[in-house]
Design an enzyme around this catalytic site. Structure first.
Site, PDB file in Angstrom:
ATOM      1  N   GLU A   6      65.553  48.328  15.696  1.00 46.66           N
ATOM      2  CA  GLU A   6      65.927  48.332  17.104  1.00 46.66           C
ATOM      3  C   GLU A   6      65.186  47.183  17.771  1.00 46.66           C
ATOM      4  O   GLU A   6      63.974  47.065  17.633  1.00 46.66           O
ATOM      5  CB  GLU A   6      65.478  49.629  17.788  1.00 46.66           C
ATOM      6  CG  GLU A   6      66.287  50.846  17.465  1.00 46.66           C
ATOM      7  CD  GLU A   6      65.706  52.073  18.173  1.00 46.66           C
ATOM      8  OE1 GLU A   6      65.002  51.919  19.193  1.00 46.66           O
ATOM      9  OE2 GLU A   6      65.947  53.178  17.687  1.00 46.66           O
ATOM     10  N   ASP A   9      59.285  54.588  29.040  1.00 45.90           N
ATOM     11  CA  ASP A   9      58.289  54.030  28.125  1.00 45.90           C
ATOM     12  C   ASP A   9      56.874  54.244  28.622  1.00 45.90           C
ATOM     13  O   ASP A   9      56.594  54.150  29.818  1.00 45.90           O
ATOM     14  CB  ASP A   9      58.545  52.529  27.933  1.00 45.90           C
ATOM     15  CG  ASP A   9      59.731  52.284  27.008  1.00 45.90           C
ATOM     16  OD1 ASP A   9      59.699  52.803  25.888  1.00 45.90           O
ATOM     17  OD2 ASP A   9      60.688  51.616  27.440  1.00 45.90           O
TER      18      ASP A   9
END
Lengths: 408, 278
Positions: free
Chosen positions: B53, B64
């Site tokens: 990814e 995140d």
């Protein structure tokens, strides 16, 4: 038929069932939050149909917040606005000193209904943080407020107030260290703790149902002002003016006038000027995009990276705006104009010296707009301004801006 | 030219045939620089990553934790552009033949142009996208383009997802389902929550799509634990952290350990953390 009770909004009001105001709104969130947000939406639908919830909310607004808030005619201030009559909706006189308490109480009651024990919130200027800390103290909920480090410096008094009220204030050191990043950090907290925690969002942005629900909790502002103005003057205003950051006080004022022949004018923070690149005028200078869970106008570069906003007022220092404002902007029903730091600070001091009222710097943007609009419309005009908060929290900024004695 | 959804599907199927989980690694493009990022990703493939990814750095990465936030910030301050992300995809795929996904928040894709992004990603040899803040209900436009260009649409599901949401999500997704191992943002954790095993079991009753588990997996032992029940193990923050420390050898070493962890025979936890019964 006029819908003259203030909560909730009349059936048939936007948004659509999937949370869209025209092309704006929706729900762009991680799947981890969908269940929690669905719960908020479902519980809010039940709450607004529950007479006991509505009665409790109205009771708190009347006997805790002190509503209805006054409507004050600003005679001497109006002399600087072409002689138009100017009325101020005094949200600054609410308990906690701003309109934010209306929404904070509504959502705190909702959090209780959902069985949540912990509330988290973001704050920019601290007004929403103080209102949330207050509502949590009143209802016995634990409270954590995320605040950008830059804003904690600008609004030190409000940090102390929140702590005194029993809230934990967490400094946010990522990104621009202001409201945008405080919201990011609050979402990160919520993703990890949806079970016991409600995110008491402070403005009419965010994923559906927050923009609609918070508007409903704030629409008391416009409903009261409309009624008060009709009683006092026998007519509707020519223009209703409010400052717009995320836009909760503005939508609260505007919503009662949507079907009236009244110009709705939102004043965005132009900071050091829209041309300077240092501003927070999302509708004037932004473009459609997704930030914090909904599609609206945002300040962004050509590849969708969010651009940092700037305003002298921490509460307007935000690169987005609520989706209902984006809809009112594109449909032309409301107009949005930029007001610079200097114009706002001029109006800030002018109101203090002509009316003995120190407004929040956020609200001073609306006052600056009123000076312009009054002059444009002339002496027969009737202008309604939402004075969304008081300026005690802004003394450090004002002292520095004007070079007052205390700064020396 | 069309995208590499089939390559992704075949890669995951091959790992399953080998009786192991696939190792899916995440690194942001442009971190620590565009070329440095490409080199780092190539190193993870050399060390055993089956699928990669490539993160599209964003100014507001709300899902995140601090490690990836910091890496995104470094990439953006270095001036990374979407063209650089696509170049990263192209060079990694061309050099290795590995399926390459882009992980992006929705606004950059939406702003760039959904059709344009899908077309250019497919042309670069990309296999699809992971779009963590795009729920199924808002995804119709992307899915049309993904189908048009043979790109995977990988949705992220969480332990809090209701059965109804899981069913809707697996019906709309392609390639694999990304099961979040925990409720929270990305970042290494000391242990992987049992919630991941439960969520995977729930998904198995709803779909034949491979289930890859990520968020919180930081070492080979955790990878082995997850590999006992999942089709793929996704590792991001722990790898990014090695580069934040400026330690390329550690990146290679950790990837190799993780690759061992997803294979049979890796010593399981002393105290089994999961019931692997289905």
């Amino acid at each position: 038929m006029e819908h003259d009770f203030f909560f909730p909004a009349a059936p048939g009001s936007l948004p659509s069932g999937d949370g869209y105001f025209g092309a704006f709104g929706g729900r762009f969130v991680p799947q981890a939050l969908v269940a929690a947000i669905d719960q908020v939406a479902a519980e809010y639908e039940r709450a607004k149909a529950d007479p006991a919830f509505v009665a409790r909310f109205e009771d708190l607004l009347a006997h805790y917040v002190g509503r209805p808030s006054a409507l004050t005619e600003a005679h001497r201030f109006a002399e600087h606005a072409g002689g138009a009559r100017i009325f101020l909706k005094r949200e600054d006189l609410n308990h906690t000193g701003s309109h934010k308490v209306n929404n904070a109480l509504g959502q705190a009651l909702l959090a209780q209904r959902m069985g949540k024990t912990r509330v988290i919130a973001e704050t920019g200027a601290g007004s929403h943080g103080v209102a949330t800390a207050t509502a949590c103290a009143l209802t016995g909920l634990s409270c954590t407020v995320y605040m950008g480090e830059t804003d904690m410096r600008r609004q030190a008094v409000n940090v102390a107030r929140m702590e005194l009220l029993g809230a934990e204030v967490v400094p946010v050191t990522s990104g621009s260290r202001t409201l945008k990043d405080a919201i990011n950090e609050t979402f990160r907290d919520w993703v990890a703790r949806t079970g016991d925690t409600h995110y008491l969002f402070g403005t009419v942005a965010g994923p559906h149902p927050f923009p609609a629900m918070i508007r409903d909790f704030q629409r008391v502002i416009g409903v009261e002002a409309r009624r008060q103005l009709l009683e006092r003057t026998g007519r509707l205003p020519d223009a209703a003016i409010a400052c717009v950051g995320g836009g909760s006080n503005a939508i609260g004022l505007f919503h009662a006038f949507l079907d009236d022949p009244v110009r709705l004018i939102g004043c965005e923070a132009a900071g050091r000027g829209v041309g300077s690149g240092e501003h927070a005028a999302s509708l004037t200078a932004g473009e459609p995009g997704v930030l914090h869970g909904s599609r609206s106008y945002v300040l962004q570069d050509d590849e969708g990276q969010i651009v940092e906003a700037w305003s002298i007022s921490a509460g307007l220092d935000y690169p987005g705006v609520g989706p209902e404002h984006a809809h009112l902007h594109t449909s032309g029903r409301a107009e949005y104009r930029p007001v610079t730091d200097d114009e706002a600070m001029h109006a800030f001091r002018l109101l203090a010296r002509t009316e003995g009222i120190v407004p929040a710097i956020e609200s001073a943007h609306a006052l600056a707009g009123a000076l312009q609009v009054g002059t444009e419309l002339g002496p027969d005009a009737l202008v309604l301004v939402n004075l969304s908060g008081r300026g005690d929290k802004d003394m450090d900024t004002a002292t520095a801006h004007f070079g007052l004695e205390a700064a020396r | 030219m069309s995208g590499n959804l089939k390559l992704l599907t075949d890669t995951l199927a091959r790992a399953r045939q080998e009786g192991r989980a696939a190792l899916v690694t995440y690194l942001p493009a442009g971190f620590p620089s565009v070329d440095g990022g490409i080199d780092a990703i190539l190193a993870t493939v050399d060390a055993g990553a089956d699928v990669v990814e490539v993160g599209l750095p964003h100014s507001d990465p709300v899902l995140d934790g601090p490690v990836i936030q910091t890496a995104d910030d470094i990439a953006l301050r270095g001036g990374v552009r979407i063209a650089d992300v696509l170049r990263t995809v192209r060079e990694v795929h061309a050099a290795t033949g590995t399926p390459v996904l882009v992980m992006s928040y929705w606004n950059p894709v939406s702003r760039y142009g959904v059709e344009r992004f899908a077309r250019e990603l497919a042309a670069a040899g990309g296999a699809g996208c992971v779009l963590p803040d795009l729920p199924v209900a808002e995804s119709a436009q992307w899915r049309r383009q993904a189908a048009e260009h043979d790109l995977a649409t990988v949705f992220v599901v969480a332990p809090s997802s209701t059965d109804e949401h899981l069913a809707e999500t697996v019906a709309a997704g392609t390639g694999f389902v990304y099961a979040s191992a925990l409720m929270g943002v990305t970042g290494a954790r000391e242990s992987v929550d049992e919630a991941a095993a439960v969520l995977t079991r729930r998904l198995r009753t709803l779909t034949d799509l491979p289930v890859c588990v990520g968020m919180g997996v930081a070492n080979a032992r955790q990878a082995a634990d997850v590999a006992a029940f999942a089709d793929g193990v996704i590792v991001g923050s722990a790898l990014v952290a090695t580069l934040l420390d400026g330690d390329r050898d550690a990146l290679t070493r950790l990837t190799a350990e993780l690759a061992a962890g997803v294979r049979p025979g890796y010593p399981a936890s002393a105290v089994p953390r999961f019931s692997t019964a289905r």
